[in-house]
Design a protein around this motif. Structure first.
Motif, PDB file in Angstrom:
ATOM      1  N   ALA A  35     -13.694   0.816   2.241  1.00  0.00           N
ATOM      2  CA  ALA A  35     -13.955  -0.541   2.733  1.00  0.00           C
ATOM      3  C   ALA A  35     -13.575  -1.589   1.696  1.00  0.00           C
ATOM      4  CB  ALA A  35     -15.425  -0.691   3.109  1.00  0.00           C
ATOM      5  N   ASP A  36     -13.585  -1.245   0.422  1.00  0.00           N
ATOM      6  CA  ASP A  36     -13.158  -2.171  -0.628  1.00  0.00           C
ATOM      7  C   ASP A  36     -11.681  -2.006  -0.964  1.00  0.00           C
ATOM      8  OD1 ASP A  36     -15.528  -3.575  -1.137  1.00  0.00           O
ATOM      9  OD2 ASP A  36     -16.303  -1.912  -2.316  1.00  0.00           O
ATOM     10  N   ALA A  37     -11.146  -0.825  -0.768  1.00  0.00           N
ATOM     11  CA  ALA A  37      -9.736  -0.585  -1.067  1.00  0.00           C
ATOM     12  C   ALA A  37      -8.830  -1.340  -0.091  1.00  0.00           C
ATOM     13  CB  ALA A  37      -9.430   0.908  -1.034  1.00  0.00           C
ATOM     14  N   ALA A  38      -9.257  -1.483   1.157  1.00  0.00           N
ATOM     15  CA  ALA A  38      -8.435  -2.174   2.160  1.00  0.00           C
ATOM     16  C   ALA A  38      -8.222  -3.652   1.820  1.00  0.00           C
ATOM     17  CB  ALA A  38      -9.048  -2.011   3.547  1.00  0.00           C
ATOM     18  N   PRO A  39      -9.282  -4.427   1.492  1.00  0.00           N
ATOM     19  CA  PRO A  39      -9.046  -5.828   1.114  1.00  0.00           C
ATOM     20  C   PRO A  39      -8.246  -5.954  -0.185  1.00  0.00           C
ATOM     21  CG  PRO A  39     -11.366  -5.482   1.618  1.00  0.00           C
ATOM     22  CD  PRO A  39     -10.699  -4.151   1.635  1.00  0.00           C
ATOM     23  N   LEU A  40      -8.424  -4.992  -1.072  1.00  0.00           N
ATOM     24  CA  LEU A  40      -7.652  -5.012  -2.318  1.00  0.00           C
ATOM     25  C   LEU A  40      -6.171  -4.831  -2.017  1.00  0.00           C
ATOM     26  CD1 LEU A  40      -7.568  -5.113  -5.389  1.00  0.00           C
ATOM     27  CD2 LEU A  40      -8.042  -2.658  -5.406  1.00  0.00           C
ATOM     28  N   GLU A  41      -5.850  -3.940  -1.105  1.00  0.00           N
ATOM     29  CA  GLU A  41      -4.453  -3.738  -0.712  1.00  0.00           C
ATOM     30  C   GLU A  41      -3.903  -4.981  -0.020  1.00  0.00           C
ATOM     31  OE1 GLU A  41      -0.699  -2.213   0.082  1.00  0.00           O
ATOM     32  OE2 GLU A  41      -2.203  -1.635  -1.377  1.00  0.00           O
ATOM     33  N   GLN A  42      -4.697  -5.588   0.836  1.00  0.00           N
ATOM     34  CA  GLN A  42      -4.256  -6.810   1.519  1.00  0.00           C
ATOM     35  C   GLN A  42      -4.022  -7.933   0.513  1.00  0.00           C
ATOM     36  OE1 GLN A  42      -3.421  -6.988   4.704  1.00  0.00           O
ATOM     37  NE2 GLN A  42      -2.786  -9.096   4.465  1.00  0.00           N
ATOM     38  N   ALA A  43      -4.897  -8.057  -0.463  1.00  0.00           N
ATOM     39  CA  ALA A  43      -4.725  -9.078  -1.499  1.00  0.00           C
ATOM     40  C   ALA A  43      -3.460  -8.819  -2.303  1.00  0.00           C
ATOM     41  CB  ALA A  43      -5.945  -9.098  -2.418  1.00  0.00           C
ATOM     42  N   ARG A  44      -3.176  -7.550  -2.589  1.00  0.00           N
ATOM     43  CA  ARG A  44      -1.957  -7.204  -3.329  1.00  0.00           C
ATOM     44  C   ARG A  44      -0.712  -7.590  -2.535  1.00  0.00           C
ATOM     45  NH1 ARG A  44       1.900  -3.975  -3.408  1.00  0.00           N
ATOM     46  NH2 ARG A  44       1.172  -2.758  -1.641  1.00  0.00           N
ATOM     47  N   ARG A  45      -0.737  -7.339  -1.234  1.00  0.00           N
ATOM     48  CA  ARG A  45       0.405  -7.690  -0.385  1.00  0.00           C
ATOM     49  C   ARG A  45       0.595  -9.205  -0.307  1.00  0.00           C
ATOM     50  NH1 ARG A  45       0.199  -3.513   4.740  1.00  0.00           N
ATOM     51  NH2 ARG A  45       0.215  -1.618   3.481  1.00  0.00           N
ATOM     52  N   CYS A  46      -0.502  -9.926  -0.158  1.00  0.00           N
ATOM     53  CA  CYS A  46      -0.419 -11.393  -0.117  1.00  0.00           C
ATOM     54  C   CYS A  46       0.091 -11.939  -1.454  1.00  0.00           C
ATOM     55  CB  CYS A  46      -1.776 -12.004   0.207  1.00  0.00           C
ATOM     56  SG  CYS A  46      -2.305 -11.726   1.900  1.00  0.00           S
ATOM     57  N   ALA A  47      -0.393 -11.370  -2.539  1.00  0.00           N
ATOM     58  CA  ALA A  47       0.031 -11.820  -3.865  1.00  0.00           C
ATOM     59  C   ALA A  47       1.524 -11.591  -4.058  1.00  0.00           C
ATOM     60  CB  ALA A  47      -0.766 -11.097  -4.943  1.00  0.00           C
ATOM     61  N   GLU A  48       2.002 -10.482  -3.572  1.00  0.00           N
ATOM     62  CA  GLU A  48       3.433 -10.194  -3.678  1.00  0.00           C
ATOM     63  C   GLU A  48       4.255 -11.192  -2.871  1.00  0.00           C
ATOM     64  OE1 GLU A  48       6.165  -6.660  -2.010  1.00  0.00           O
ATOM     65  OE2 GLU A  48       4.585  -6.013  -3.391  1.00  0.00           O
ATOM     66  N   ALA A  49       3.792 -11.529  -1.677  1.00  0.00           N
ATOM     67  CA  ALA A  49       4.514 -12.468  -0.811  1.00  0.00           C
ATOM     68  C   ALA A  49       4.449 -13.898  -1.337  1.00  0.00           C
ATOM     69  CB  ALA A  49       3.947 -12.411   0.608  1.00  0.00           C
ATOM     70  N   TRP A  50       3.324 -14.274  -1.930  1.00  0.00           N
ATOM     71  CA  TRP A  50       3.117 -15.645  -2.374  1.00  0.00           C
ATOM     72  C   TRP A  50       3.394 -15.866  -3.856  1.00  0.00           C
ATOM     73  CZ3 TRP A  50      -2.369 -15.775   0.131  1.00  0.00           C
ATOM     74  CH2 TRP A  50      -2.237 -15.773   1.521  1.00  0.00           C
ATOM     75  N   GLY A  51       3.702 -14.819  -4.592  1.00  0.00           N
ATOM     76  CA  GLY A  51       3.922 -14.954  -6.026  1.00  0.00           C
ATOM     77  C   GLY A  51       2.633 -15.243  -6.782  1.00  0.00           C
ATOM     78  N   ALA A  52       1.539 -14.636  -6.355  1.00  0.00           N
ATOM     79  CA  ALA A  52       0.222 -14.876  -6.960  1.00  0.00           C
ATOM     80  C   ALA A  52      -0.218 -13.661  -7.775  1.00  0.00           C
ATOM     81  CB  ALA A  52      -0.803 -15.162  -5.869  1.00  0.00           C
ATOM     82  N   ASP A  53      -1.327 -13.805  -8.456  1.00  0.00           N
ATOM     83  CA  ASP A  53      -1.937 -12.717  -9.216  1.00  0.00           C
ATOM     84  C   ASP A  53      -3.228 -12.292  -8.518  1.00  0.00           C
ATOM     85  OD1 ASP A  53      -0.036 -12.719 -11.294  1.00  0.00           O
ATOM     86  OD2 ASP A  53      -1.059 -14.405 -12.249  1.00  0.00           O
ATOM     87  N   VAL A  54      -3.571 -11.000  -8.647  1.00  0.00           N
ATOM     88  CA  VAL A  54      -4.797 -10.466  -8.055  1.00  0.00           C
ATOM     89  C   VAL A  54      -5.779 -10.130  -9.169  1.00  0.00           C
ATOM     90  CG1 VAL A  54      -5.825  -8.595  -6.698  1.00  0.00           C
ATOM     91  CG2 VAL A  54      -3.585  -9.513  -6.075  1.00  0.00           C
ATOM     92  N   VAL A  55      -7.006 -10.615  -9.004  1.00  0.00           N
ATOM     93  CA  VAL A  55      -8.090 -10.290  -9.924  1.00  0.00           C
ATOM     94  C   VAL A  55      -9.176  -9.567  -9.142  1.00  0.00           C
ATOM     95  CG1 VAL A  55      -9.877 -11.203 -11.452  1.00  0.00           C
ATOM     96  CG2 VAL A  55      -7.627 -12.269 -11.394  1.00  0.00           C
ATOM     97  N   ALA A  56      -9.528  -8.377  -9.582  1.00  0.00           N
ATOM     98  CA  ALA A  56     -10.607  -7.607  -8.963  1.00  0.00           C
ATOM     99  C   ALA A  56     -11.883  -7.862  -9.760  1.00  0.00           C
ATOM    100  CB  ALA A  56     -10.272  -6.122  -8.974  1.00  0.00           C
ATOM    101  N   VAL A  57     -12.961  -8.188  -9.044  1.00  0.00           N
ATOM    102  CA  VAL A  57     -14.230  -8.517  -9.691  1.00  0.00           C
ATOM    103  C   VAL A  57     -15.301  -7.564  -9.185  1.00  0.00           C
ATOM    104  CG1 VAL A  57     -15.959 -10.312 -10.041  1.00  0.00           C
ATOM    105  CG2 VAL A  57     -13.560 -10.942  -9.775  1.00  0.00           C
TER     106      VAL A  57
END
Length: 80
Positions: A35-57
């Motif tokens: 349940a936590d891995a799925a949003p992390l993967e979605q955030a990674r995909r969005c970051a790749e598309a938008w040129g952003a960085d992902v921070v896991a807290v």
């Protein structure tokens, strides 16, 4: 841009005392949940598309270290 993902640390194999109903957890079986891995993967995909960085807290003691390492392995740029 920065995308933050809040993750929980959950014992995947909690033990329940059949007499008292008390639940005991073990940090050795605490991991990143699906349940936590799925949003992390979605955030990674969005970051790749938008040129952003992902921070896991995440918050916690020894088990949280495992979650932070797994988040980094899944593609988070930083884990706090």
């Amino acid at each position: 841009m920065l995308i933050a993902v809040c993750l929980s640390c959950t014992d995947r194999r909690p033990e329940v005392d059949p007499l008292s109903g008390e639940v005991s957890t073990d940090h050795r079986t605490s991991r990143l949940t699906d349940a936590d891995a799925a949003p992390l993967e979605q955030a990674r995909r969005c970051a790749e598309a938008w040129g952003a960085d992902v921070v896991a807290v995440t918050v916690g003691a020894a088990p949280a270290d495992v979650v932070r390492r797994e988040a980094l392995a899944c593609g988070a740029g930083r884990a706090v």
